[in-house]
Design a protein around this motif. Sequence first.
Motif, PDB file in Angstrom:
ATOM      1  N   LYS A 166       0.833  -1.206   0.000  1.00  0.00           N
ATOM      2  CA  LYS A 166       0.000   0.000   0.000  1.00  0.00           C
ATOM      3  C   LYS A 166       0.868   1.256   0.000  1.00  0.00           C
ATOM      4  O   LYS A 166       0.605   2.217  -0.731  1.00  0.00           O
ATOM      5  N   ALA A 167       1.936   1.227   0.796  1.00  0.00           N
ATOM      6  CA  ALA A 167       2.848   2.379   0.840  1.00  0.00           C
ATOM      7  C   ALA A 167       3.565   2.558  -0.490  1.00  0.00           C
ATOM      8  O   ALA A 167       3.768   3.691  -0.958  1.00  0.00           O
ATOM      9  N   TYR A 168       3.930   1.442  -1.125  1.00  0.00           N
ATOM     10  CA  TYR A 168       4.621   1.514  -2.410  1.00  0.00           C
ATOM     11  C   TYR A 168       3.695   2.074  -3.491  1.00  0.00           C
ATOM     12  O   TYR A 168       4.126   2.837  -4.379  1.00  0.00           O
ATOM     13  N   LYS A 169       2.422   1.708  -3.418  1.00  0.00           N
ATOM     14  CA  LYS A 169       1.453   2.227  -4.390  1.00  0.00           C
ATOM     15  C   LYS A 169       1.368   3.752  -4.298  1.00  0.00           C
ATOM     16  O   LYS A 169       1.356   4.454  -5.325  1.00  0.00           O
ATOM     17  N   VAL A 170       1.343   4.267  -3.080  1.00  0.00           N
ATOM     18  CA  VAL A 170       1.293   5.721  -2.889  1.00  0.00           C
ATOM     19  C   VAL A 170       2.517   6.387  -3.515  1.00  0.00           C
ATOM     20  O   VAL A 170       2.416   7.411  -4.200  1.00  0.00           O
ATOM     21  N   SER A 171       3.694   5.794  -3.296  1.00  0.00           N
ATOM     22  CA  SER A 171       4.918   6.386  -3.837  1.00  0.00           C
ATOM     23  C   SER A 171       4.941   6.325  -5.363  1.00  0.00           C
ATOM     24  O   SER A 171       5.428   7.247  -6.027  1.00  0.00           O
ATOM     25  N   LEU A 172       4.407   5.244  -5.939  1.00  0.00           N
ATOM     26  CA  LEU A 172       4.372   5.129  -7.400  1.00  0.00           C
ATOM     27  C   LEU A 172       3.402   6.142  -8.014  1.00  0.00           C
ATOM     28  O   LEU A 172       3.708   6.773  -9.033  1.00  0.00           O
ATOM     29  N   ILE A 173       2.240   6.301  -7.399  1.00  0.00           N
ATOM     30  CA  ILE A 173       1.275   7.283  -7.901  1.00  0.00           C
ATOM     31  C   ILE A 173       1.874   8.677  -7.823  1.00  0.00           C
ATOM     32  O   ILE A 173       1.726   9.498  -8.739  1.00  0.00           O
ATOM     33  N   ASP A 174       2.590   8.945  -6.723  1.00  0.00           N
ATOM     34  CA  ASP A 174       3.257  10.236  -6.568  1.00  0.00           C
ATOM     35  C   ASP A 174       4.297  10.428  -7.671  1.00  0.00           C
ATOM     36  O   ASP A 174       4.429  11.510  -8.250  1.00  0.00           O
ATOM     37  N   LYS A 175       5.025   9.372  -7.976  1.00  0.00           N
ATOM     38  CA  LYS A 175       6.061   9.442  -9.010  1.00  0.00           C
ATOM     39  C   LYS A 175       5.452   9.662 -10.392  1.00  0.00           C
ATOM     40  O   LYS A 175       6.030  10.355 -11.241  1.00  0.00           O
ATOM     41  N   LEU A 176       4.295   9.089 -10.627  1.00  0.00           N
ATOM     42  CA  LEU A 176       3.640   9.192 -11.929  1.00  0.00           C
ATOM     43  C   LEU A 176       2.790  10.449 -12.071  1.00  0.00           C
ATOM     44  O   LEU A 176       2.329  10.760 -13.169  1.00  0.00           O
ATOM     45  N   ARG A 206       4.324  21.317 -14.701  1.00  0.00           N
ATOM     46  CA  ARG A 206       4.503  20.055 -15.420  1.00  0.00           C
ATOM     47  C   ARG A 206       5.942  19.587 -15.249  1.00  0.00           C
ATOM     48  O   ARG A 206       6.885  20.317 -15.556  1.00  0.00           O
ATOM     49  N   GLN A 207       6.093  18.360 -14.728  1.00  0.00           N
ATOM     50  CA  GLN A 207       7.414  17.761 -14.600  1.00  0.00           C
ATOM     51  C   GLN A 207       7.775  17.053 -15.898  1.00  0.00           C
ATOM     52  O   GLN A 207       6.962  16.313 -16.455  1.00  0.00           O
ATOM     53  N   THR A 208       8.993  17.268 -16.388  1.00  0.00           N
ATOM     54  CA  THR A 208       9.491  16.575 -17.565  1.00  0.00           C
ATOM     55  C   THR A 208      10.841  15.968 -17.236  1.00  0.00           C
ATOM     56  O   THR A 208      11.421  16.256 -16.182  1.00  0.00           O
ATOM     57  N   LYS A 209      11.362  15.156 -18.122  1.00  0.00           N
ATOM     58  CA  LYS A 209      12.663  14.540 -17.875  1.00  0.00           C
ATOM     59  C   LYS A 209      13.800  15.565 -17.922  1.00  0.00           C
ATOM     60  O   LYS A 209      14.912  15.293 -17.482  1.00  0.00           O
ATOM     61  N   TYR A 210      13.502  16.745 -18.472  1.00  0.00           N
ATOM     62  CA  TYR A 210      14.517  17.794 -18.548  1.00  0.00           C
ATOM     63  C   TYR A 210      14.427  18.780 -17.386  1.00  0.00           C
ATOM     64  O   TYR A 210      15.306  19.619 -17.213  1.00  0.00           O
TER      65      TYR A 210
END
Length: 417
Positions: A166-176, A206-210
Motif C-alpha cells: 500500500k505504501a509503495y502504491k502511494v509512492s508510485l502514484i506520486d512518481k507518476l 509540469r514535470q518533464t525529464k529535462y
Amino acid sequence: MKRSIFILFVFLNFCAFAQQKPFKGDPDRAFEVARKLAFNKQRKQAQDTLLHILTKYPNYHDIRSFLGSTYSWDGDYDKAKKEFAYVLKNSPKRLDTWEAAIKTELWSEAPFSALEMSKKALKHFPKNPEILYLKASAEDATDNPEEALLTIEKILDKNPDHEKTKAYKVSLIDKLSLNVIGLKSSVDLYSEVFDPMQYYLLKYVRQTKYGSIHSKANVSRRFASTGAQFEVDLYPRIAKGLYAYANFGISNSFLYPDIRYGAELHKSLPLSLEASLGFRALKYGSSTTNIYTGSVGWYYGNSYWSFRTYVTPGDPGASKSGTLTYRKYRSDANNYLSIAAGIGFSPDIYRFDFEGNENTIINLNSQKFNLGYYFSSKNNKNFWGIQAGVSHQEISFNPGNYFWIYSFSLSWDMKFR
C-alpha cells in the motif's frame, strides 16, 4: 633464520591442507554457530564455516542459500549469484532463495536481470505477494513505473491489507503524477497609510525529464486597482548536482513590471552544501531595475538552513537585503516548518511600480519575520501551506518613520497524472 622460515612455510601449508579436509561433525549445529557468527558481525568466520560444511554436504541448500545471502550483504554480488544459481538449479521450489536472489540483482544494479528472475519465480509461485513486490521494484528500476503500478494492483487485489505494498502504491502514484495545479491567496494589512493589499496566484506545473515548467497567473488588488501578471518559470537540469532557473513575465498593469526576467544557476557542493548565483530584471516603461542575487544552503539531518541576498546597484550606492531561512522537515520534503528573518528592501520581493523613484525606495530600511507550516495529505496528493509574517518598513514618502505590515497567506496544491 632459514630454518624458521621453512617451519613457517610447512605450518601454513599444513593449515591450508587441513582446511581442505571434508567436514566432520553435526552440520545442523555447525550451521547454527555460523548463523550466530554472521549476525554478530563476524561474517568471514561464518562464511568459512559454511564453506567447510559444504565440502561434505554440497546439497544442503539452506546452508548454501544462507552463504549466498552473507555474500550479498557484504556486496560480493558475483559470489552470491553463483550460490543462488546452484541452489535454484537443483531446487527451484525454494521461495526464500528466489527472494534473496532477486534482491541481490536489484542491489547490484541489475534490474533487468531481477525482472527476468522474478518472472521465472512466478512460474513456481503464481500470485505470491513478495515475488510480485520484487517484480514491481524491478519494473520501477527499469524506468517502467506504469507497469510497476499494475503489478502492485495485482497484489492489493488479493491482499488489500499488505501494508508495504500500500505504501509503495502511494509512492508510485506520486512518481507518476507529473502535473500540479495550485492556488494561493495572500493579504497584507498595514498599520497606517495603505488599505489592505490582496494577492492571488494560480499555477500549473509540469514535470518533464529535462526539468519542471511552471506557468503562473498573478492577480493583485492594490491602490484601489486590480492588475494581473503572467509568468513562466523553468528549472532545467543541466548535469548531476547542477540545475538552472529561468523566468519571464509580462503585465500591462502599473501594479507589476511591464516585463520581468531572470536566471540563476544552482550547484550542489560537498558537505551537504548548495549555492546559487543569478540576477533579476524589472522593466517599468523605459526604466529597468537590475538585481543580483545569490544564496547558500546547508542540509543537516532533517534541517535546512539557507541565506539569500539581493544587491541592487544604484545611487548613492547599492542597496542590499538578506534573508535567513530555517526549515525543519518531518516525513518528507512536503512536510515542514519554516522560519525566516530578513533585513533590507528588495524590489524583486516587493513588486511595485516605483514611478522613477527606484533609487530612493530600494534603500528603505526594512525588517521582516515569517512563520510557515506546510503539510500533505496521507496519499501525498494534496498539499497545504499556512504562512504568517510581520514587517517593519520605512515609509518611502516619510523617511525615518515606519509602518507595520502584517501578512497572511494560504496555499493549496494538487498533484495528478
